[in-house]
Design a protein around this motif. Structure first.
Motif, PDB file in Angstrom:
ATOM      1  N   THR A  48       1.270  -1.768   0.607  1.00 55.16           N
ATOM      2  CA  THR A  48       0.079  -0.474   0.266  1.00 55.16           C
ATOM      3  C   THR A  48       0.839   1.392   0.121  1.00 55.16           C
ATOM      4  O   THR A  48       2.124   0.739   0.578  1.00 55.16           O
ATOM      5  N   VAL A  49       0.603   2.272  -0.552  1.00 56.65           N
ATOM      6  CA  VAL A  49       1.504   3.082  -0.558  1.00 56.65           C
ATOM      7  C   VAL A  49       1.047   3.620   0.759  1.00 56.65           C
ATOM      8  O   VAL A  49      -0.122   4.302   1.317  1.00 56.65           O
ATOM      9  N   ALA A  50       2.419   4.522   1.182  1.00 57.07           N
ATOM     10  CA  ALA A  50       3.100   5.269   2.318  1.00 57.07           C
ATOM     11  C   ALA A  50       1.780   6.379   2.392  1.00 57.07           C
ATOM     12  O   ALA A  50       1.698   7.229   1.296  1.00 57.07           O
ATOM     13  N   PRO A  51       1.393   6.673   3.743  1.00 53.39           N
ATOM     14  CA  PRO A  51       0.646   7.832   4.060  1.00 53.39           C
ATOM     15  C   PRO A  51       1.472   9.342   3.691  1.00 53.39           C
ATOM     16  O   PRO A  51       2.368   9.102   3.671  1.00 53.39           O
ATOM     17  N   THR A  52       0.472   9.684   2.935  1.00 49.72           N
ATOM     18  CA  THR A  52       1.235  11.184   3.198  1.00 49.72           C
ATOM     19  C   THR A  52       0.727  11.854   4.187  1.00 49.72           C
ATOM     20  O   THR A  52      -0.234  12.198   4.846  1.00 49.72           O
ATOM     21  N   GLU A  53       2.582  12.829   4.466  1.00 50.79           N
ATOM     22  CA  GLU A  53       1.969  13.564   6.155  1.00 50.79           C
ATOM     23  C   GLU A  53       2.533  14.676   5.622  1.00 50.79           C
ATOM     24  O   GLU A  53       3.475  15.507   4.218  1.00 50.79           O
ATOM     25  N   THR A  54       2.448  15.959   6.540  1.00 49.86           N
ATOM     26  CA  THR A  54       2.429  17.364   6.286  1.00 49.86           C
ATOM     27  C   THR A  54       4.319  16.819   6.596  1.00 49.86           C
ATOM     28  O   THR A  54       4.465  16.659   7.287  1.00 49.86           O
ATOM     29  N   GLU A  55       5.385  18.628   6.322  1.00 50.58           N
ATOM     30  CA  GLU A  55       6.239  18.244   5.873  1.00 50.58           C
ATOM     31  C   GLU A  55       7.248  18.905   7.196  1.00 50.58           C
ATOM     32  O   GLU A  55       8.113  18.811   8.146  1.00 50.58           O
ATOM     33  N   GLY A  56       5.680  19.491   8.326  1.00 55.53           N
ATOM     34  CA  GLY A  56       6.177  20.098   8.976  1.00 55.53           C
ATOM     35  C   GLY A  56       6.810  21.650   8.842  1.00 55.53           C
ATOM     36  O   GLY A  56       6.910  21.994   7.806  1.00 55.53           O
ATOM     37  N   PRO A  57       7.343  22.484  10.538  1.00 48.58           N
ATOM     38  CA  PRO A  57       7.683  24.102  10.015  1.00 48.58           C
ATOM     39  C   PRO A  57       9.270  23.629   9.456  1.00 48.58           C
ATOM     40  O   PRO A  57       9.979  24.807   9.429  1.00 48.58           O
ATOM     41  N   PHE A  58       9.410  22.361   9.762  1.00 48.45           N
ATOM     42  CA  PHE A  58      10.778  22.510   9.560  1.00 48.45           C
ATOM     43  C   PHE A  58      11.415  22.055   8.898  1.00 48.45           C
ATOM     44  O   PHE A  58      12.940  20.834   8.647  1.00 48.45           O
ATOM     45  N   PRO A  59      11.484  21.938   6.927  1.00 48.10           N
ATOM     46  CA  PRO A  59      12.098  20.883   6.175  1.00 48.10           C
ATOM     47  C   PRO A  59      13.065  21.911   6.028  1.00 48.10           C
ATOM     48  O   PRO A  59      13.769  22.419   6.181  1.00 48.10           O
ATOM     49  N   THR A  60      14.445  20.960   4.963  1.00 45.25           N
ATOM     50  CA  THR A  60      14.907  20.834   4.814  1.00 45.25           C
ATOM     51  C   THR A  60      15.281  21.732   3.624  1.00 45.25           C
ATOM     52  O   THR A  60      14.508  21.914   2.782  1.00 45.25           O
ATOM     53  N   LYS A  61      16.197  23.253   4.116  1.00 42.10           N
ATOM     54  CA  LYS A  61      16.054  24.261   3.283  1.00 42.10           C
ATOM     55  C   LYS A  61      16.102  23.896   1.225  1.00 42.10           C
ATOM     56  O   LYS A  61      16.177  24.453   0.881  1.00 42.10           O
ATOM     57  N   ALA A  62      17.701  23.175   1.141  1.00 45.70           N
ATOM     58  CA  ALA A  62      18.667  22.960   0.193  1.00 45.70           C
ATOM     59  C   ALA A  62      18.860  21.332   0.510  1.00 45.70           C
ATOM     60  O   ALA A  62      20.060  21.086   0.531  1.00 45.70           O
ATOM     61  N   PRO A  63      18.391  20.598   0.602  1.00 49.12           N
ATOM     62  CA  PRO A  63      18.320  18.870   0.256  1.00 49.12           C
ATOM     63  C   PRO A  63      19.280  18.838  -0.460  1.00 49.12           C
ATOM     64  O   PRO A  63      20.075  17.500   0.095  1.00 49.12           O
ATOM     65  N   ALA A  64      19.720  18.841  -1.803  1.00 54.46           N
ATOM     66  CA  ALA A  64      20.188  18.469  -2.905  1.00 54.46           C
ATOM     67  C   ALA A  64      21.925  18.999  -2.254  1.00 54.46           C
ATOM     68  O   ALA A  64      22.892  18.260  -2.751  1.00 54.46           O
ATOM     69  N   SER A  65      21.877  19.271  -0.637  1.00 50.86           N
ATOM     70  CA  SER A  65      22.895  20.617  -0.653  1.00 50.86           C
ATOM     71  C   SER A  65      24.068  19.676   0.113  1.00 50.86           C
ATOM     72  O   SER A  65      24.886  19.808   1.462  1.00 50.86           O
ATOM     73  N   TYR A  66      22.802  18.372   0.916  1.00 49.20           N
ATOM     74  CA  TYR A  66      23.232  17.697   1.944  1.00 49.20           C
ATOM     75  C   TYR A  66      23.135  16.087   1.662  1.00 49.20           C
ATOM     76  O   TYR A  66      22.659  15.252   1.881  1.00 49.20           O
ATOM     77  N   VAL A  67      24.344  16.227   0.442  1.00 52.49           N
ATOM     78  CA  VAL A  67      24.474  14.141   0.205  1.00 52.49           C
ATOM     79  C   VAL A  67      25.162  13.826   0.941  1.00 52.49           C
ATOM     80  O   VAL A  67      26.341  13.833   0.842  1.00 52.49           O
ATOM     81  N   ARG A  68      25.079  13.126   2.008  1.00 52.12           N
ATOM     82  CA  ARG A  68      25.467  12.159   2.979  1.00 52.12           C
ATOM     83  C   ARG A  68      24.839  10.750   3.262  1.00 52.12           C
ATOM     84  O   ARG A  68      23.931  10.672   4.142  1.00 52.12           O
ATOM     85  N   SER A  69      25.396  10.069   3.886  1.00 51.92           N
ATOM     86  CA  SER A  69      24.793   8.547   4.912  1.00 51.92           C
ATOM     87  C   SER A  69      24.781   9.534   6.355  1.00 51.92           C
ATOM     88  O   SER A  69      23.908   8.897   7.070  1.00 51.92           O
ATOM     89  N   ASP A  70      26.028   9.963   7.133  1.00 52.20           N
ATOM     90  CA  ASP A  70      26.158   9.823   7.916  1.00 52.20           C
ATOM     91  C   ASP A  70      25.752  11.736   8.090  1.00 52.20           C
ATOM     92  O   ASP A  70      26.066  12.663   7.662  1.00 52.20           O
ATOM     93  N   ILE A  71      24.543  11.493   9.241  1.00 50.58           N
ATOM     94  CA  ILE A  71      24.199  12.770   9.481  1.00 50.58           C
ATOM     95  C   ILE A  71      23.934  13.489  10.543  1.00 50.58           C
ATOM     96  O   ILE A  71      23.944  14.287  11.465  1.00 50.58           O
ATOM     97  N   THR A  72      25.087  13.347  11.642  1.00 48.07           N
ATOM     98  CA  THR A  72      24.923  13.733  13.000  1.00 48.07           C
ATOM     99  C   THR A  72      25.217  15.057  13.350  1.00 48.07           C
ATOM    100  O   THR A  72      25.062  15.572  13.795  1.00 48.07           O
ATOM    101  N   ASP A  73      26.744  15.686  12.363  1.00 44.27           N
ATOM    102  CA  ASP A  73      27.158  16.987  12.572  1.00 44.27           C
ATOM    103  C   ASP A  73      27.304  17.401  13.928  1.00 44.27           C
ATOM    104  O   ASP A  73      27.952  17.991  14.597  1.00 44.27           O
TER     105      ASP A  73
END
Length: 238
Positions: A48-73
């Motif tokens: 079944t297709v996953a439910p659609t939810e809101t991105e919320g008020p804090f989505p990533t502003k430029a996601p293509a700039s953060y191509v990485r597997s370790d996101i701990t920072d």
């Protein structure tokens, strides 16, 4: 599904929190489904297709700039390895290779990077980008992220945001990952870090998850000493 509004019973008079919770509420649109069901582990050929939810008020502003597997920072917290598999409901739920998967979540204190200094989040993290990342699914539809176990903030259960795109960048699904709860769960073990779980909102009364988490509930194993492993599958119409 009727949206639950539980603000009045939780935080009457708090001006900033209602704005946050309103922005985090479940989208009205219902997902398109194929036959069968997909839970936290998925079933190729029957989904079944996953439910659609809101991105919320804090989505990533430029996601293509953060191509990485370790996101701990450098953020402190119990290690979490997240394995997310994407399947194509338009192709008998076969693995969807080459899809772009963005995830983001709050830190141990319940704060998001890229935002802050406002009523929604007093701590100012506008200049940093922790706990956000993008990966491309492999031939098995799999992406893996290294992060920390998310904390929590008022009005929301523990969760991770997910945005899935086609290889060409077309948005396929915005959804969220829910965490199992109960006395032996990772949520109970982590116990909200230093905050504890007093005032915590559980899935059953969360304004996104209260209508059910069957398709969004991950399998989470591990310990605070060894780290936790999260596994989930989502089907999208690609």
């Amino acid at each position: 599904m009727e949206r639950k509004n539980f603000l009045k019973s939780l935080l009457v008079g708090a001006a900033s929190v209602p704005a946050l919770l309103s922005a985090c509420s479940k989208d009205d649109a219902m997902p398109t489904t194929s036959s069968g069901t997909t839970g936290g582990t998925g079933t190729p050929g029957n989904c079944t297709v996953a439910p659609t939810e809101t991105e919320g008020p804090f989505p990533t502003k430029a996601p293509a700039s953060y191509v990485r597997s370790d996101i701990t920072d450098g953020k402190a917290g119990h290690k979490l390895t997240a394995q997310i598999t994407i399947a194509n409901s338009n192709n008998n739920c076969a693995a969807l290779a080459g899809a772009l998967v963005d995830i983001w979540h709050c830190d141990a204190e319940g704060n998001y990077s890229e935002y802050g200094g406002s009523g929604m989040q007093s701590t100012n993290y506008t200049g940093v980008h922790f706990l956000r990342g993008r990966q491309t699914t492999d031939a098995n539809g799999l992406v893996t992220f290294t992060s920390i176990f998310p904390g929590w903030y008022s009005g929301r259960a523990t969760h991770i945001h997910v945005h899935i795109y086609s290889a060409s960048g077309t948005s396929l699904k915005v959804t969220q990952i829910a965490f199992p709860e109960g006395s032996n769960s990772a949520v109970a073990t982590v116990n909200g870090y230093t905050k504890g779980l007093s005032g915590y909102t559980y899935n059953a009364t969360d304004n996104v998850f209260s209508d059910g988490v069957t398709q969004e509930l991950a399998t989470v194993t591990g310990s605070t000493s060894a780290g936790f492993e999260l596994v989930i599958s989502f089907a999208v119409a690609a």
